[in-house]
Design an enzyme around this catalytic site. Structure first.
Site, PDB file in Angstrom:
ATOM      1  N   HIS A 128       0.785  -1.235   0.000  1.00  0.00           N
ATOM      2  CA  HIS A 128       0.000   0.000   0.000  1.00  0.00           C
ATOM      3  C   HIS A 128       0.816   1.285   0.000  1.00  0.00           C
ATOM      4  CE1 HIS A 128      -0.047  -0.084   4.731  1.00  0.00           C
ATOM      5  NE2 HIS A 128       1.118  -0.424   4.230  1.00  0.00           N
ATOM      6  N   HIS A 129       2.144   1.207   0.081  1.00  0.00           N
ATOM      7  CA  HIS A 129       2.951   2.429   0.125  1.00  0.00           C
ATOM      8  C   HIS A 129       3.414   2.904  -1.246  1.00  0.00           C
ATOM      9  CE1 HIS A 129       3.000   2.424   4.436  1.00  0.00           C
ATOM     10  NE2 HIS A 129       3.694   1.305   4.532  1.00  0.00           N
ATOM     11  N   ALA A 130       3.407   2.041  -2.249  1.00  0.00           N
ATOM     12  CA  ALA A 130       3.972   2.396  -3.551  1.00  0.00           C
ATOM     13  C   ALA A 130       3.241   3.593  -4.147  1.00  0.00           C
ATOM     14  CB  ALA A 130       3.896   1.206  -4.502  1.00  0.00           C
TER      15      ALA A 130
END
Length: 551
Positions: A128-130
């Site tokens: 979920h950080h990309a």
């Protein structure tokens, strides 16, 4: 974040005989474990480079497809773009891993959208950080965004819930200006990666009010976590009425995680799956963080049982499996709490957070609507057979028609810059202004001093993708050919991006499609080519071939 977590989870799920109760799509390269008794064992499609550009920029995907540990310094401009900091190292097979992870989430969304499944699971997903054009927090490709985009082709409203210990910043940023996706993140906040996710971050434009953040402190217990999760999700269901739900089950929110700081047990974590299952809404379960591997495996196996509704029937004593010795000394399906102090109950902090989130939801006018339209069952490319690797024999006429269709489908252009307001541009996730000047490390929690990208430090890379040596291209990065006006001035960088650019147009004087390059580039003179010549090159000019073949 190693793929080995997924393999061990698959082994434990298999040991509990749960695979036979599911339709299993397994990527054998990632999870090969010999005999697997199940109703159906198939291999999901890997996400193609073009599929990943549904969210990520072309130059970033091109970079992932080329980068190696030996070339990372050169291709990143000495760490100034794409892979910033030490959290996201370049490793052999990074693009292969990304295609597997993203392909699993896209395939899960397709299964849900087609009605062939009511719950789909991809424990290899949840990264979920990309961001749109860079990796972050061990995440290289945002499979969640790609899966949600696939769901939006069928479902009018999608709810994304994140129970990872870290804020789901990449997904929130992607849908920050739309009301078709509501994001709700329960996370640790305060001197903690990624440093975002306050309750003041509510969305922008049409998406104002549709980003819900629940910032928490260290040591939250099952009882405290459920006391905020249940009423907030229940209110979202009442107000937003989602037609599909994506739950990111990051396991670093468990007690005892190496990077986490919560005190949630396996049962408390799995309660989120059980609670959502009661609503009988199409549900996708994704993996995420989790750095104490044996606990990650335990909770994901237990949540698989919760998705099947058999959590009460499985034995808490672990069955024998290939990794049995990992789970000592107790060898049980459990993640116990510890004696951490719960800082969330101090001064009524948890009550304030819950009240603020519920008030934000109360202010929403109701479930947003979407215009009625026919949803295509397949893409134009699939319908024309352009994406199938194995194609049946075609005669010369078929080949010419397919080449022409590919040319029309893949190489359309628009010479007009996109008309976006200043407000919209300022919140474009691909603009430099929308990203923080400093980035935080997920390992150390310290802010990074990011070097400014200097094209002179990556001269050979610029020459490879921009052989004329000009720093042009979408977003300021050299990729493809820039568009110039008749006076040789380069268009603004907010021009619409294209997967492959072409100067094709219809010339009424000769009744043919011609391709034209404007004369601002010294080594590319003005030229035109008849359609027949272009079709021999797959619809491209000779100057385009070397660049595109690297894909």
């Amino acid at each position: 974040m190693k793929p080995h977590r997924v393999r061990v989870t698959h082994e434990l799920v298999n040991a509990y005989d749960m695979l036979g109760k599911m339709h299993v799509l397994v990527c054998l390269e990632l999870l090969h474990n010999g005999k697997t008794p199940c109703l159906a064992l198939q291999k999901p499609r890997r996400a193609t480079a073009e599929a990943m550009t549904a969210f990520h920029t072309d130059e970033y995907i091109h970079f992932l497809n080329r980068v190696t540990p030996e070339t990372v310094e050169e291709l990143t401009g000495h760490g100034s773009r794409f892979l910033v900091g030490d959290d996201n190292p370049a490793f052999e097979g990074v693009f292969e891993f990304c295609s597997i992870s993203a392909g699993g989430s896209i395939c899960a969304a397709e299964r849900i959208a087609s009605g062939s499944a009511d719950i789909a699971i991809n424990w290899a997903g949840g990264l979920h950080h990309a961001k749109k054009r860079e990796a972050s927090g061990f995440c290289y490709i945002n499979d969640i965004v790609l899966g949600i985009l696939e769901l939006l082709r069928t479902y009018p409203r999608v709810l994304y819930i994140d129970i990872d210990c870290h804020h789901g910043d990449g997904v929130e940023e992607a849908f920050y200006t739309t009301d078709r996706v509501m994001t709700c993140s329960f996370h640790k906040f305060g001197e903690y990666f990624p440093g975002t996710g306050t309750q003041e971050d509510k969305g922008r434009g049409k998406g104002k009010g549709y980003s819900i953040n629940v910032p928490l402190k260290d040591g939250i217990t099952d009882e405290a976590f459920i006391s905020v999760f249940d009423p907030i999700i229940d209110k979202i269901m009442e107000v937003y009425r989602p037609t599909a739900v994506v739950l990111q089950c990051g396991a670093d929110s468990l007690a005892g995680d190496r990077l986490g700081c919560f005190n949630v047990t396996m049962e408390g974590h799995a309660h989120c799956v059980q609670f959502l299952r009661k609503y009988d809404i199409p549900l996708i379960l994704l993996g995420g963080g989790g750095y104490t591997v044996k606990n990650v495996v335990r909770v994901w196996a237990y949540e698989t049982a919760c998705a099947l509704g058999i959590e009460q029937d499985i034995d808490q004593n672990l069955p024998w499996n290939q990794y049995f010795e990992w789970f000592g000394p107790r060898y049980r399906l459990e993640v116990a709490s510890n004696n951490m102090e719960d800082l969330n109950v101090v001064d009524g902090l948890l009550d304030k957070v819950r009240t603020t989130a519920l008030q934000q939801l109360q202010e929403l006018s109701g479930a947003p609507s979407v215009g009625i339209h026919d949803v295509p069952r397949q893409s134009v490319g699939d319908h024309l057979g352009l994406r199938h690797e194995e194609v049946e024999y075609r005669d010369d006429l078929d080949i010419k028609l397919v080449q022409h269709a590919r040319y029309v489908y893949d190489l359309q252009e628009s010479d007009t810059p996109s008309e976006t307001s200043d407000e919209e541009k300022s919140w474009d996730s691909d603009s430099d202004e929308s990203r923080p000047k400093k980035r935080m490390s997920i390992l150390t929690g310290q802010y990074l001093d990011t070097p400014v990208y200097d094209p002179s430090h990556a001269h050979s890379y610029e020459q490879a993708v921009a052989p004329h040596g000009y720093p042009y291209g979408y977003g300021g990065y050299s990729y493809g050919f820039a568009e110039f006006d008749m006076h040789g001035a380069m268009y603004a960088q907010n021009a619409k991006r294209r997967f492959f650019q072409s100067g094709a147009r219809w010339d009424e004087t000769i009744d043919h499609v011609v391709a034209k390059r404007y004369g601002a580039l010294p080594s590319i003179p003005q030229s035109t080519a008849i359609l027949g010549r272009m079709m021999e090159n797959g619809g491209r000019q000779v100057a385009d071939i070397d660049m595109d073949d690297e894909w």
